[in-house]
Design an enzyme around this catalytic site. Structure first.
Site, short mmCIF file in Angstrom:
data_model
loop_
_atom_site.label_atom_id
_atom_site.label_comp_id
_atom_site.label_asym_id
_atom_site.label_seq_id
_atom_site.Cartn_x
_atom_site.Cartn_y
_atom_site.Cartn_z
N SER A 182 0.79 -1.23 0.00
CA SER A 182 0.00 0.00 0.00
C SER A 182 0.82 1.28 0.00
O SER A 182 0.30 2.34 -0.31
CB SER A 182 -0.95 0.00 1.19
N HIS A 210 -5.48 -4.54 -0.24
CA HIS A 210 -5.60 -3.42 -1.19
C HIS A 210 -5.89 -3.87 -2.62
O HIS A 210 -5.98 -3.03 -3.52
CB HIS A 210 -4.33 -2.56 -1.16
N LYS A 241 -11.89 -1.87 2.90
CA LYS A 241 -11.29 -0.92 1.96
C LYS A 241 -12.22 -0.74 0.76
O LYS A 241 -13.24 -0.08 0.89
CB LYS A 241 -9.88 -1.38 1.60
C1 LIG Z 1 -5.40 -2.63 5.69
C2 LIG Z 1 -4.76 -3.94 5.74
C3 LIG Z 1 -5.16 -4.89 6.67
C4 LIG Z 1 -6.19 -4.59 7.74
O1 LIG Z 1 -7.50 -4.59 7.26
P1 LIG Z 1 -8.67 -4.09 8.21
O2 LIG Z 1 -9.89 -4.69 7.65
O3 LIG Z 1 -8.65 -2.59 8.21
O4 LIG Z 1 -8.35 -4.63 9.58
C5 LIG Z 1 -4.57 -6.14 6.63
N1 LIG Z 1 -3.62 -6.43 5.72
C6 LIG Z 1 -3.20 -5.54 4.82
C7 LIG Z 1 -2.16 -5.93 3.82
C8 LIG Z 1 -3.75 -4.25 4.80
O5 LIG Z 1 -3.34 -3.36 3.90
#
Ligand SMILES: *Cc1c(COP(=O)(O)O)cnc(C)c1O
Length: 393
Positions: A182, A210, A241
């Protein structure tokens, strides 16, 4: 000193090093534009890739689910907290992703805590990309397995680690990588990872937080993007997301998901999604199954913005996704750039050490399908203005 004095002192030190997190409050719902500090700003910070976080269809589905199922699950999934809507969400998600089954938990973070410690034992080996997400690192910490960290996206380095694990008599070997990273918007070399995994008889797990709703046909994720169905053993994803709601999931074979329902601690010991969240997530899946309007718009927006930025002379790094790092290198410059953007009506955060390596500070622009062409043009104009002002371009 008592503990509170110690904590205050430590935070003062963080502040002096410029490492204190500034928590901003949105005074309006997620969207292309936000109210912050009484000011209207263009939002280039959130993971609301498809604009679903405040979508009328998802809101309606959420309200309908509340009316039918109430507001809370009432118990953990394994005791009395599994509602029909949870099972429907898991089976619809499995259909959407072309996998045998899925397990939904509270968040993407928890999905990693659910899967990794459940299947990895002390006699096993975990092989992790050095830039993997914090939730993977914490999931790995909950195991007694041997850890092998390989260089970012470097399959040769991974192969070395696999050889080492074999020479140390590892039983199960689990390769873990983020799908989309990300901070740079780059993508794991998943086909090559699968090749080397097959050579060494290792399992492959990708955390596609992502990439869900972004990569692949209709946003089915990185496995679909590379056509690797059946070659990746475990997909971890998030509903927080692109899906616009909140929640996380593990996707894979039936036997694996059945096993997780017996062993995954976030599933067994923490209540799961509320009906409102489940209903909204189901609606997101329905929309994505029926069309890819939002996914296409997201990519068109990303392409347009990145092309114009490069034409102006900005360095957008290694990205191959709509995530747009604007490389400024110096932490001070990135901070100054971000605060000037805010003055001009754009919310785009500066990211520096320790989130990214020293000397690699940047503004990270998060493009969304919620942005209109006019919004992007407005942003481009301001980037140009400030880029000239700070002698970047
Ligand atoms: C954002 C993210 C998470 C966490 O996801 P949430 O649903 O906000 O807890 C886990 N792994 C990766 C690679 C992320 O970018």
């Amino acid at each position: 000193m008592n503990i509170y004095e110690e904590l205050t002192k430590e935070m003062k030190e963080l502040e002096e090093q410029g490492l204190l997190v500034n928590i901003r409050t949105l005074e309006s719902a997620q969207g292309a534009w936000l109210n912050m500090n009484g000011k209207k700003v263009l939002n280039m910070c959130s993971n609301n890739y498809l604009g679903f976080a405040n979508d009328e269809r998802l809101k309606k589905a959420s309200i309908k689910a509340i009316e039918e199922w109430g507001v809370g699950p009432g118990a953990v999934r394994s005791i009395a907290g599994t509602l029909t809507i949870h099972n429907t969400l898991e089976s619809e998600l499995a259909k959407f992703k072309h996998v045998e089954d899925t397990l939904v938990v509270q968040s993407g973070f928890n999905a990693n805590q659910a899967i990794i410690p459940a299947i990895m034992r002390s006699e096993d080996a975990i092989l992790s990309d050095e830039l993997n997400h914090a939730s993977i690192i914490d999931g790995v910490r909950l195991t007694k397995s041997k850890k092998y960290v390989w260089k970012h996206k470097d399959v040769k380095s991974l192969e070395e680690a696999l050889k080492k694990a074999d020479s140390e008599n590892a039983k199960r070997k689990l390769i873990i990588t983020d799908g989309v990273f990300s901070m740079d918007g780059d993508v794991a070399p998943l086909p090559e990872i699968c090749d080397v995994a097959e050579k060494y008889n290792a399992l492959v797990m990708v955390d596609d937080a992502h990439g869900e709703g972004v990569l692949g046909s209709n946003g089915r994720g990185i496995v679909d993007h590379f056509g690797l169905h059946g070659r990746v053993d475990i997909e971890v994803g998030t509903l927080s997301k692109a899906f616009g709601v909140v929640g996380g999931f593990v996707a894979g074979k039936k036997e694996l998901i059945k096993y997780l329902k017996q062993k995954a601690r976030p599933f067994l010991f923490s209540s799961s999604l509320s009906p409102a969240e489940s209903g909204a997530a189901l609606e997101a899946i329905k929309i994505l199954t029926e069309n890819d309007i939002e996914v296409k718009k997201l990519w068109d927006n990303g392409k347009y913005f990145q092309e114009k930025m490069r034409e102006m002379g900005f360095d957008t790094g290694e990205t191959v996704t709509p995530i747009t790092p604007v490389m400024l290198y110096e932490a001070k410059t990135a901070k100054k750039f971000s605060s000037r953007l805010y003055e001009e009506g754009i919310f785009a955060s500066a990211i520096g050490f320790p989130t990214v390596p020293k000397g690699k500070a940047r503004i990270r622009v998060m493009i969304s399908a919620a942005h209109s062409r006019e919004d992007l043009d407005f942003a481009l104009e301001k980037f140009k203005l400030i880029g000239k002002e700070l002698e970047i371009i």
